[in-house]
Design a protein around this motif. Sequence first.
Motif, PDB file in Angstrom:
ATOM      1  N   TYR A  61       0.906  -5.307  -7.381  1.00 46.48           N
ATOM      2  CA  TYR A  61      -0.039  -6.021  -8.251  1.00 46.48           C
ATOM      3  C   TYR A  61      -0.808  -5.004  -9.086  1.00 46.48           C
ATOM      4  N   GLU A  62      -1.230  -3.934  -8.412  1.00 49.02           N
ATOM      5  CA  GLU A  62      -1.959  -2.867  -9.095  1.00 49.02           C
ATOM      6  C   GLU A  62      -1.036  -2.154 -10.088  1.00 49.02           C
ATOM      7  N   SER A  63       0.165  -1.806  -9.627  1.00 51.27           N
ATOM      8  CA  SER A  63       1.013  -0.965 -10.475  1.00 51.27           C
ATOM      9  C   SER A  63       1.448  -1.721 -11.727  1.00 51.27           C
ATOM     10  N   VAL A  64       1.716  -3.014 -11.622  1.00 52.29           N
ATOM     11  CA  VAL A  64       2.132  -3.777 -12.806  1.00 52.29           C
ATOM     12  C   VAL A  64       0.923  -4.097 -13.690  1.00 52.29           C
ATOM     13  N   ASN A  65      -0.146  -4.583 -13.080  1.00 50.31           N
ATOM     14  CA  ASN A  65      -1.272  -5.022 -13.904  1.00 50.31           C
ATOM     15  C   ASN A  65      -2.062  -3.876 -14.519  1.00 50.31           C
ATOM     16  N   VAL A 165      15.800  -4.870  -5.992  1.00 47.89           N
ATOM     17  CA  VAL A 165      15.378  -3.478  -6.099  1.00 47.89           C
ATOM     18  C   VAL A 165      15.399  -2.892  -4.695  1.00 47.89           C
ATOM     19  N   LEU A 166      16.206  -1.851  -4.513  1.00 53.48           N
ATOM     20  CA  LEU A 166      16.375  -1.233  -3.210  1.00 53.48           C
ATOM     21  C   LEU A 166      15.386  -0.084  -3.070  1.00 53.48           C
ATOM     22  N   GLY A 167      14.496  -0.177  -2.100  1.00 48.30           N
ATOM     23  CA  GLY A 167      13.568   0.918  -1.849  1.00 48.30           C
ATOM     24  C   GLY A 167      12.177   0.619  -2.369  1.00 48.30           C
ATOM     25  N   GLU A 168      11.463   1.679  -2.721  1.00 45.50           N
ATOM     26  CA  GLU A 168      10.037   1.560  -3.064  1.00 45.50           C
ATOM     27  C   GLU A 168       9.872   1.362  -4.569  1.00 45.50           C
ATOM     28  N   ALA A 169       9.143   0.335  -4.951  1.00 42.57           N
ATOM     29  CA  ALA A 169       9.158  -0.081  -6.355  1.00 42.57           C
ATOM     30  C   ALA A 169       7.880   0.239  -7.125  1.00 42.57           C
ATOM     31  N   GLU A 170       6.864   0.828  -6.467  1.00 46.67           N
ATOM     32  CA  GLU A 170       5.584   0.875  -7.184  1.00 46.67           C
ATOM     33  C   GLU A 170       5.593   1.706  -8.461  1.00 46.67           C
ATOM     34  N   GLU A 171       6.447   2.742  -8.508  1.00 50.69           N
ATOM     35  CA  GLU A 171       6.508   3.509  -9.759  1.00 50.69           C
ATOM     36  C   GLU A 171       7.536   2.915 -10.706  1.00 50.69           C
ATOM     37  N   PHE A 172       8.576   2.348 -10.123  1.00 53.22           N
ATOM     38  CA  PHE A 172       9.722   1.908 -10.916  1.00 53.22           C
ATOM     39  C   PHE A 172       9.537   0.523 -11.528  1.00 53.22           C
ATOM     40  N   LEU A 173       8.887  -0.380 -10.801  1.00 52.84           N
ATOM     41  CA  LEU A 173       8.836  -1.775 -11.245  1.00 52.84           C
ATOM     42  C   LEU A 173       8.261  -1.967 -12.657  1.00 52.84           C
TER      43      LEU A 173
END
Lengths: 599, 237
Positions: A61-65, A165-173
């Motif tokens: 939520y933080e990373s996208v917004n 999405v496989l794995g951790e998405a906070e930087e990638f999403l």
Amino acid sequence: MPVDKNVLEKVLARVQKPARYLGNEWNTCLKDHQQATLKMAFAFPDLYEVGMSNQGLKILYESVNSRPEILMERTFAPAADMEGLMRENDLPLFALESQEPLTSFDVIGFSLQYELSYTNVLNMLDMAGLALYSDRRSEKDPLVIGGGPCVFNPEPLAPFFDLFVLGEAEEFLPDLLAEIAALKAENHCKKELLIKLSVFEGVYVPSLYKPLYREGFLCGMEKLDPRAPDTIRKKYVPDLDRAPYPTAPIVPFIQTVHDRAVIELFRGCGRGCRFCQAGYIFRPVRRRSSENIVKTAKDLVTGTGYEEISLSSLSSADYPQLDVLISAVDNALSAGRVKCSLPSLRLDSYSVKLAEQVHHGRRSNLTFAPEAATERLRMVIKKNISEEEIFNALSDAVEAGWQGFKLYFMIGLPTEENEDVEAILTLCRRIRQYFKKEAKRSLNISVSVSTFVPKAHTPFQWEPQLALPKVIERQQLLRRGFRNMSGIDYSWHEAEGSLLEAVFARGDRTLAHLLERAWQRGCRFDGWSEHFSFERWQNAFQDLELDPGSYAYRRFEYDDYLPWDHLDCGVSKEIFIREHREALNGDLPEGAVDGTHSL
Amino acid sequence: MERIRFSFARKKPLAYISHLDIMRLFLRALRRSALPVAYSQGYNPHPRLTLALPLPLGVTAAEELGEIVFAEVVGPEKFINILSLQLPGALELLHAVSADPEQPALAAKVCAARYRVYFSRGSDVTGNEKLLEQALEYLMAKEEIILEKKSKKKKTININVRPYIYEAVIIKKEDKPLELRLLLKAGSSGGVSPFFVIEQLTSVIGSALFNDHDWHVHREKLYADHNGTLQPLSERM
């Protein structure tokens, strides 16, 4: 179909816990839909109280917004009463922030944390007014994507999803969403768009792969477009200190399961317990710096006002010099009277000392997870603690004034015999007797026993689950034993639920129709014992002439093609084979902490 | 040390959260605001915040009251200005005063509460006034209205709550659906909920009126006993 606000208000007045559906909580992000180049609805397939306890939701939520041009809103699985009223009143599933229907979003992203929430995924798609199967949804419909630990074997869900999405998405999403926005602006059709996205690391487009079967057994994945990768590598965040982390996450109006602020001390775990999927899929171990932790703790208090901060990880005591860190955090938080808590403690004297440090005299119960009651079996699962260490830790805890313990065990572990299960009784009896003599007061001891579920990307991925009748027999053995042991509170997980968990944890795409059938038969919230009906599931299996045992009880061979073999978690099959062999031969592993992955 | 008493309004969406949720909400807002909340002494210190009377779930309120003790002098104006920044719009601080710390707690002073029960705009309840009026008359003429309560030892005790209903009248205004006004005993020495009164009315007139139409309960004021007469508690903070 829009959401009629008047109807919604009337519905809310009639449901239990309407606050689940209100939105507008503190720190909610409400953006203008007209200004956004891409709108994503984060869908959590369980109740609000569960979903709002999920740290992944808060991080994403933080990373996208934090990107001005894109937006993320939230939606959760409506409880049964709300579902009934929504369907009755033609209210589609909506996002809490804007109350806009899910179909008005570009992307719906499901958080896949737990196999027993899969029927809720289907139900939410249906309540949104979408076709379940991805190939039956139109070009205008939102893209349905999924993330979370279950994506390490998403095959039972594959036909319903456009992309995982496989794995951790906070930087990638955010980048992925921006890319989707750009491709949409170029008017690519969905198929072409998905092919173009499939080249990104961590992106798995299931429709680009076709499972191949030989004599009814999966034998490979055929790639349907040359541009798609052969294997999909997981995405991970190299440096937690640089990754986005929310210091002002949403503070719900109502009490949630984990109603506190959370700081992740480190991600991954160096212990390598062989049953633990998290211990493998979150490798390598990455530590947040202590400066970052202290600063984040302060910011979290200012940002949320929470009275408690959890220093979380898979094995917190492994953080180097955690005692020093706790003092620093305590100092930083003392003005606001904020308490720290430490989940996931090891069973050793150092951990007991740490627990004492954070609890400042408020001593209730300490939770430990020996998992198995014999040293032999603990060696098999690589949870290497000796009985002596257990007793030392427990007696330290009693001396420090703790009132009791909660102990977690598993049954059905590979190589387990009845005597290993009886050893749970013996161990608990010894603990009780020991403390009757030593502590001269009674302790609250509660014992919780779950059933082992073999998971993908672990050394036990080839292992079958213990057959249901056997599981029930061992549960009864424990129940009888604990009945004659006063002062011990025994609880267990429903064996049938664990069976289904194993079916979906190890299953392939042939299970998609079963999921649909079970959902049609009314299965929802299967992880909740008050909603779970094994009978409905059995009927669904019968309808499709499928046998749960052929998924849960099948022993895979090393050269079998596993349903998740095209997904690369970063740990090679050779390592899993080595670990598996070592477990079964009972060889002594070289020390508890795997050198290559230590902190 | 400073004891501040304050009034606040609770509006629609937040009517759906419980008394404990409201308490948590205030405490978290206070922690964000960094105002110097005082804590109780003892083994398990807790912040010294109390609300005069818990609000039932679903009920909005015009003027609720609470009090809080600060470790340092904050001042009512600063209290409102700073805390308001940390509260959602549906929870509005109205007024605050610095109060004598020796006075009895607000919660001990509350003895009655006034409610409005109104049907929402657009719900056609015309023709029901007579029915409701008769039911009210019948109810108020009763000597006893028994409320079954579970005691702490799980025994059922019967309480006659008829004397707790001080006032119950129907108001009919031009082009507005009808409204029921209730003045009910409340507070630590016993009380009755507006929902119980509606339940009693339903048992007389049948479930149609209250089940088929949307209605809402709003708490207008809390009262204290001042030499035998009821006075708004907000005027005696």
